[in-house]
Design an enzyme around this catalytic site. Structure first.
Site, PDB file in Angstrom:
ATOM      1  N   GLY A  13     -20.434   9.534  48.724  1.00  0.00           N
ATOM      2  CA  GLY A  13     -19.138   9.429  49.397  1.00  0.00           C
ATOM      3  C   GLY A  13     -19.120   8.515  50.598  1.00  0.00           C
ATOM      4  O   GLY A  13     -18.300   8.689  51.495  1.00  0.00           O
ATOM      5  N   SER A  19     -16.839   6.659  57.655  1.00  0.00           N
ATOM      6  CA  SER A  19     -16.941   7.808  56.744  1.00  0.00           C
ATOM      7  C   SER A  19     -17.769   8.926  57.363  1.00  0.00           C
ATOM      8  O   SER A  19     -18.773   8.661  58.047  1.00  0.00           O
ATOM      9  CB  SER A  19     -17.653   7.406  55.441  1.00  0.00           C
ATOM     10  OG  SER A  19     -16.905   6.493  54.706  1.00  0.00           O
ATOM     11  N   ILE A  20     -17.389  10.160  57.056  1.00  0.00           N
ATOM     12  CA  ILE A  20     -18.214  11.303  57.468  1.00  0.00           C
ATOM     13  C   ILE A  20     -19.623  11.147  56.881  1.00  0.00           C
ATOM     14  O   ILE A  20     -20.617  11.456  57.536  1.00  0.00           O
ATOM     15  CB  ILE A  20     -17.540  12.619  57.024  1.00  0.00           C
ATOM     16  CG1 ILE A  20     -16.286  12.855  57.885  1.00  0.00           C
ATOM     17  CG2 ILE A  20     -18.502  13.782  57.122  1.00  0.00           C
ATOM     18  CD1 ILE A  20     -15.456  14.060  57.486  1.00  0.00           C
ATOM     19  N   ILE A  92     -16.791  13.789  49.187  1.00  0.00           N
ATOM     20  CA  ILE A  92     -15.857  13.072  48.309  1.00  0.00           C
ATOM     21  C   ILE A  92     -14.569  13.869  48.144  1.00  0.00           C
ATOM     22  O   ILE A  92     -14.614  15.086  47.942  1.00  0.00           O
ATOM     23  CB  ILE A  92     -16.505  12.894  46.910  1.00  0.00           C
ATOM     24  CG1 ILE A  92     -17.637  11.876  46.979  1.00  0.00           C
ATOM     25  CG2 ILE A  92     -15.471  12.504  45.858  1.00  0.00           C
ATOM     26  CD1 ILE A  92     -18.429  11.751  45.693  1.00  0.00           C
ATOM     27  N   ALA A  95      -6.831  12.366  46.325  1.00  0.00           N
ATOM     28  CA  ALA A  95      -5.542  12.758  45.749  1.00  0.00           C
ATOM     29  C   ALA A  95      -4.652  11.529  45.823  1.00  0.00           C
ATOM     30  O   ALA A  95      -4.817  10.701  46.735  1.00  0.00           O
ATOM     31  CB  ALA A  95      -4.914  13.917  46.512  1.00  0.00           C
ATOM     32  N   TYR A 155      -0.641  18.266  53.564  1.00  0.00           N
ATOM     33  CA  TYR A 155      -1.985  18.264  52.958  1.00  0.00           C
ATOM     34  C   TYR A 155      -1.891  18.745  51.497  1.00  0.00           C
ATOM     35  O   TYR A 155      -2.687  18.371  50.654  1.00  0.00           O
ATOM     36  CB  TYR A 155      -2.916  19.137  53.790  1.00  0.00           C
ATOM     37  CG  TYR A 155      -4.384  18.879  53.587  1.00  0.00           C
ATOM     38  CD1 TYR A 155      -4.933  17.610  53.772  1.00  0.00           C
ATOM     39  CD2 TYR A 155      -5.236  19.911  53.210  1.00  0.00           C
ATOM     40  CE1 TYR A 155      -6.296  17.387  53.594  1.00  0.00           C
ATOM     41  CE2 TYR A 155      -6.594  19.702  53.041  1.00  0.00           C
ATOM     42  CZ  TYR A 155      -7.116  18.440  53.224  1.00  0.00           C
ATOM     43  OH  TYR A 155      -8.462  18.225  53.051  1.00  0.00           O
ATOM     44  N   LYS A 162      -9.234  22.203  48.392  1.00  0.00           N
ATOM     45  CA  LYS A 162     -10.288  22.628  49.325  1.00  0.00           C
ATOM     46  C   LYS A 162     -10.538  24.140  49.211  1.00  0.00           C
ATOM     47  O   LYS A 162     -11.674  24.592  49.365  1.00  0.00           O
ATOM     48  CB  LYS A 162      -9.932  22.249  50.768  1.00  0.00           C
ATOM     49  CG  LYS A 162      -9.951  20.744  51.042  1.00  0.00           C
ATOM     50  CD  LYS A 162     -11.280  20.092  50.750  1.00  0.00           C
ATOM     51  CE  LYS A 162     -11.350  18.664  51.265  1.00  0.00           C
ATOM     52  NZ  LYS A 162     -12.524  17.919  50.751  1.00  0.00           N
ATOM     53  N   THR A 193     -10.564   8.584  59.214  1.00  0.00           N
ATOM     54  CA  THR A 193     -11.303   7.895  58.144  1.00  0.00           C
ATOM     55  C   THR A 193     -10.294   7.363  57.133  1.00  0.00           C
ATOM     56  O   THR A 193      -9.100   7.672  57.219  1.00  0.00           O
ATOM     57  CB  THR A 193     -12.242   8.881  57.409  1.00  0.00           C
ATOM     58  OG1 THR A 193     -11.430   9.891  56.799  1.00  0.00           O
ATOM     59  CG2 THR A 193     -13.247   9.531  58.338  1.00  0.00           C
TER      60      THR A 193
HETATM   61  P1  NAP Z   1     -13.823   8.542  53.332  1.00  0.00           P
HETATM   62  O1  NAP Z   1     -14.686   7.734  54.203  1.00  0.00           O
HETATM   63  O2  NAP Z   1     -12.631   7.882  52.734  1.00  0.00           O
HETATM   64  O3  NAP Z   1     -14.730   9.207  52.204  1.00  0.00           O
HETATM   65  C1  NAP Z   1     -14.194   9.727  51.004  1.00  0.00           C
HETATM   66  C2  NAP Z   1     -15.074   9.225  49.917  1.00  0.00           C
HETATM   67  O4  NAP Z   1     -14.727   9.781  48.635  1.00  0.00           O
HETATM   68  C3  NAP Z   1     -14.960   7.697  49.776  1.00  0.00           C
HETATM   69  O5  NAP Z   1     -16.256   7.149  49.769  1.00  0.00           O
HETATM   70  C4  NAP Z   1     -14.312   7.564  48.429  1.00  0.00           C
HETATM   71  O6  NAP Z   1     -14.553   6.334  47.789  1.00  0.00           O
HETATM   72  C5  NAP Z   1     -14.949   8.742  47.703  1.00  0.00           C
HETATM   73  N1  NAP Z   1     -14.352   8.935  46.397  1.00  0.00           N
HETATM   74  C6  NAP Z   1     -13.052   9.049  46.066  1.00  0.00           C
HETATM   75  N2  NAP Z   1     -12.929   9.116  44.727  1.00  0.00           N
HETATM   76  C7  NAP Z   1     -14.188   9.037  44.211  1.00  0.00           C
HETATM   77  C8  NAP Z   1     -14.728   9.018  42.900  1.00  0.00           C
HETATM   78  N3  NAP Z   1     -13.953   9.116  41.815  1.00  0.00           N
HETATM   79  N4  NAP Z   1     -16.070   8.913  42.752  1.00  0.00           N
HETATM   80  C9  NAP Z   1     -16.886   8.821  43.814  1.00  0.00           C
HETATM   81  N5  NAP Z   1     -16.443   8.827  45.088  1.00  0.00           N
HETATM   82  C10 NAP Z   1     -15.098   8.921  45.271  1.00  0.00           C
HETATM   83  O7  NAP Z   1     -13.236   9.808  54.103  1.00  0.00           O
HETATM   84  P2  NAP Z   1     -13.959  11.065  54.792  1.00  0.00           P
HETATM   85  O8  NAP Z   1     -12.936  11.612  55.698  1.00  0.00           O
HETATM   86  O9  NAP Z   1     -15.297  10.703  55.274  1.00  0.00           O
HETATM   87  O10 NAP Z   1     -14.062  12.096  53.582  1.00  0.00           O
HETATM   88  C11 NAP Z   1     -15.274  12.715  53.189  1.00  0.00           C
HETATM   89  C12 NAP Z   1     -15.036  14.183  52.904  1.00  0.00           C
HETATM   90  O11 NAP Z   1     -14.731  14.841  54.126  1.00  0.00           O
HETATM   91  C13 NAP Z   1     -13.867  14.474  51.955  1.00  0.00           C
HETATM   92  O12 NAP Z   1     -14.205  15.562  51.126  1.00  0.00           O
HETATM   93  C14 NAP Z   1     -12.771  14.871  52.932  1.00  0.00           C
HETATM   94  O13 NAP Z   1     -11.780  15.689  52.330  1.00  0.00           O
HETATM   95  C15 NAP Z   1     -13.593  15.645  53.922  1.00  0.00           C
HETATM   96  N6  NAP Z   1     -12.950  15.931  55.211  1.00  0.00           N
HETATM   97  C16 NAP Z   1     -12.402  14.920  55.948  1.00  0.00           C
HETATM   98  C17 NAP Z   1     -11.791  15.213  57.160  1.00  0.00           C
HETATM   99  C18 NAP Z   1     -11.151  14.126  57.988  1.00  0.00           C
HETATM  100  O14 NAP Z   1     -10.324  14.443  58.853  1.00  0.00           O
HETATM  101  N7  NAP Z   1     -11.480  12.879  57.797  1.00  0.00           N
HETATM  102  C19 NAP Z   1     -11.763  16.536  57.632  1.00  0.00           C
HETATM  103  C20 NAP Z   1     -12.339  17.538  56.878  1.00  0.00           C
HETATM  104  C21 NAP Z   1     -12.933  17.224  55.659  1.00  0.00           C
HETATM  105  P3  NAP Z   1     -13.313   5.274  47.757  1.00  0.00           P
HETATM  106  O15 NAP Z   1     -13.065   4.871  49.158  1.00  0.00           O
HETATM  107  O16 NAP Z   1     -13.780   4.174  46.892  1.00  0.00           O
HETATM  108  O17 NAP Z   1     -12.146   5.997  47.137  1.00  0.00           O
END
Ligand code: NAP
Length: 269
Positions: A13, A19-20, A92, A95, A155, A162, A193
């Site tokens: 991811g 990214s996280i 990952i 939506a 959301y 989730k 992100t």
């Molecule tokens: P991010 O940098 O956009 O990371 C999300 C990742 O998921 C991206 O690398 C994305 O790739 C990947 N992804 C999407 N569809 C995919 C697929 N079919 N196969 C493989 N990878 C795929 O955002 P992030 O915020 O760090 O998100 C990471 C996790 O943290 C997610 O589960 C998110 O819900 C969770 N989270 C985020 C927050 C926040 O506020 N940011 C808070 C709590 C939890 P692409 O860019 O190519 O689509």
């Protein structure tokens, strides 16, 4: 000696340096882990390779988690390269943008299916594919958000996903327990992100978060990385099936007072 010395971790991811997954990878690197990185698709490769290089990581594999063949290929390549692994991070979610604004009841059947497939089922599929590679004491970690337990406007289907992901964490923890493998989730507060940018109203939610959270601070990918080190390390070796909040205490607040009122109160105390 680093807390993850001698351990091998694969992180799924990574999209960019916001990214996280990047916060987690940097913290794992600092603690001495050997690293593998997986990213979604060819388009990201140009951005991912320089990041991998910064961490001395030479296992960098593309894997679209909506594809069983790509998951199987990633597991095969990991087995060939590492033999066994100790940590797998699933960071990952996806939506369609139109599902992340407006009324939840407008969620489409296809939008629901896609969100659940990529954001939830993929964790099950990765756990199954990597099961033969997991050393005893291994740790699986996924990323969730508070919108699973309370309504976060816009959301929508991702909140439902989730909730399913947190239940999935418990069911996987039950299955993997006898193998000595742990499965936990980190529930992070809002972080700017790419994924977050897709949620309508995220900017306001982010802006007011620090006014409401008991610790009065937003959280960073470094904060999440450090919590992930704990869950990946032997320090948490009897912890499984849990959701660990990294949110400056936001989730414990039941009644939110308007920020201006709470500032007046603090000033007069
Ligand atoms: P991010 O940098 O956009 O990371 C999300 C990742 O998921 C991206 O690398 C994305 O790739 C990947 N992804 C999407 N569809 C995919 C697929 N079919 N196969 C493989 N990878 C795929 O955002 P992030 O915020 O760090 O998100 C990471 C996790 O943290 C997610 O589960 C998110 O819900 C969770 N989270 C985020 C927050 C926040 O506020 N940011 C808070 C709590 C939890 P692409 O860019 O190519 O689509």
């Amino acid at each position: 000696m680093g807390l993850l010395e001698g351990k091998t971790a694969i992180v799924f991811g990574l999209a960019n340096d916001r990214s996280i997954a990047w916060g987690i990878l940097q913290a794992f690197h600092r603690e001495g882990a050997t690293l593998g990185i997986s990213y979604a698709g060819e388009a990201l490769k140009r951005r991912i390779l320089p990041l991998a290089e910064q961490l001395g990581c030479n296992w960098v594999e593309e894997c679209d988690v909506s594809r069983d063949d790509q998951i199987a290929a990633a597991a095969e390549k990991a087995a060939a390269h590492f033999g066994k692994i100790d940590v797998l991070v699933h960071s990952i979610a996806f939506a369609q943008r139109e599902e992340l604004s407006g009324l939840f009841y407008n969620t489409t059947r296809e939008g629901f299916r896609i969100a659940m497939d990529i954001s939830v089922y993929s964790f099950v599929a990765l756990a199954k594919a990597f099961q033969p590679l997991l050393n005893p004491g291994a740790s699986l970690i996924t990323m969730t958000y508070y919108g699973s337990v309370k309504v976060a406007p816009h959301y929508n289907v991702m909140g439902v996903a989730k909730a399913a992901l947190e239940a999935t964490t418990r069911y996987l923890a039950y299955d993997f327990g006898p193998q000595g493998v742990r499965v936990n989730a980190i529930s992070a507060g809002p972080i700017r992100t790419l994924a977050a940018a897709g949620v309508s109203g995220f900017r306001d939610m982010y802006k007011y978060f620090a006014d409401i959270a008991p610790m009065r601070e937003n959280i960073t990918i470094e904060d999440v990385g450090n919590a992930a080190v704990f869950l990946a390390s032997d320090l948490s070796k009897r912890i499984t099936g849990e959701v660990l909040y990294v949110d400056s205490g936001f989730n414990i607040v039941g009644v939110q007072i308007h920020p201006e009122f709470s500032q007046r109160q603090s000033a007069s105390a």
